[in-house]
Enzyme design. Structure first.
Site, short mmCIF file in Angstrom:
data_model
loop_
_atom_site.label_atom_id
_atom_site.label_comp_id
_atom_site.label_asym_id
_atom_site.label_seq_id
_atom_site.Cartn_x
_atom_site.Cartn_y
_atom_site.Cartn_z
CG ASP A 1 -1.86 1.21 1.22
OD1 ASP A 1 -2.74 1.25 0.35
OD2 ASP A 1 -1.71 2.09 2.08
CD GLU B 1 -1.80 5.89 3.30
OE1 GLU B 1 -2.44 6.93 3.02
OE2 GLU B 1 -2.33 4.77 3.39
CG ASP C 1 -6.86 18.00 1.92
OD1 ASP C 1 -5.68 18.37 1.90
OD2 ASP C 1 -7.50 17.69 0.90
CG ASN D 1 -1.77 10.40 5.41
OD1 ASN D 1 -1.42 11.28 6.19
ND2 ASN D 1 -1.58 10.50 4.10
CG HIS E 1 -6.95 5.95 5.53
ND1 HIS E 1 -7.24 5.65 4.22
CD2 HIS E 1 -8.15 6.07 6.15
CE1 HIS E 1 -8.55 5.61 4.05
NE2 HIS E 1 -9.12 5.85 5.20
CG ASP F 1 -4.44 0.80 4.83
OD1 ASP F 1 -5.08 0.47 5.86
OD2 ASP F 1 -4.56 1.90 4.28
#
Length: 215
Positions: free
Chosen positions: A19, A21, A62, A67, A160, A165
């Site tokens: 995963d 971010e 945001d 995360n 997140h 994840d």
């Protein structure tokens, strides 16, 4: 089924659930700030990989709210080009597994391009699409990773965040493999076919070439 080949080879190859971010949603504009991955086979977990990445830009507020990764956390962390060789070695010879895989693969290929490296050549399983095939009829939002985890009793420690994840993605994948085997029987015999044997060999030889520059 779109992933019949997975059920045919899963007892013979290793997989890497991963995963990312990122600073945003556009691979052509945004950057990866974290990669988490876990390599496993039918016997269990083989190895883990996790790193924060300095993106050469500020993280939008945001995004940090989602995360919980802040600019301060990335100070003195390596840039993607500094970890790409380690990550490439980690995933070598495995099938990649990710939830909504196109997103993560597009970001990885964008980062690889910035590092003047070849794009990913690995087989990739999208657990989002796989879940739709194995468990049809769920509501659209029920195919989100955290919602599927809740439905199948998988523990989510840090939604997140890439490492957790990736683990949840692995557990979802193995849950679907087990469900398919229970419903349809194991596909071990299929692995003896010339087509599947060739596929297994291709998977085991797959790698991202980090020694050859694109330009």
């Amino acid at each position: 089924m779109i992933y019949d080949w997975v059920f045919a080879v899963h007892e013979h190859v290793a997989f890497t659930a991963f995963d990312t971010e990122t600073t945003g949603l556009k691979a052509e504009e945004d950057r990866i700030i974290e990669i988490g991955a876990v390599t496993f086979d039918r016997k269990g977990i083989i190895a883990r990989f996790s790193t924060l990445i300095f993106p050469d830009r500020a993280i939008p507020p945001d995004v940090s709210k989602i995360n919980h990764i802040t600019d301060d956390m990335l100070v003195n962390k390596p840039r993607f080009c500094e970890i790409v060789s380690d990550f490439s070695r980690f995933i070598k010879g495995t099938v990649l597994v990710a939830h909504n895989a196109n997103f993560d693969v597009e970001f990885l290929n964008a980062e690889l391009s910035l590092c003047k490296k070849q794009p990913l050549s690995h087989k990739v399983v999208d657990t989002y699409a796989m879940a739709q095939a194995v468990f049809p009829g769920l509501g659209r939002h029920q195919y989100r990773l955290q919602n599927l985890a809740l439905q199948f009793g998988l523990t989510v420690h840090a939604a997140h965040r890439a490492e957790d994840d990736a683990r949840v993605c692995m557990e979802l994948f193995t849950t679907m493999i087990a469900h398919h085997a229970k419903q349809n029987g194991h596909c071990v015999n299929h692995a003896q076919s010339p087509t599947i044997k060739k596929l297994i060999q291709e998977i085991q030889a797959s790698s991202t070439d980090c020694s050859q520059e694109l330009f």
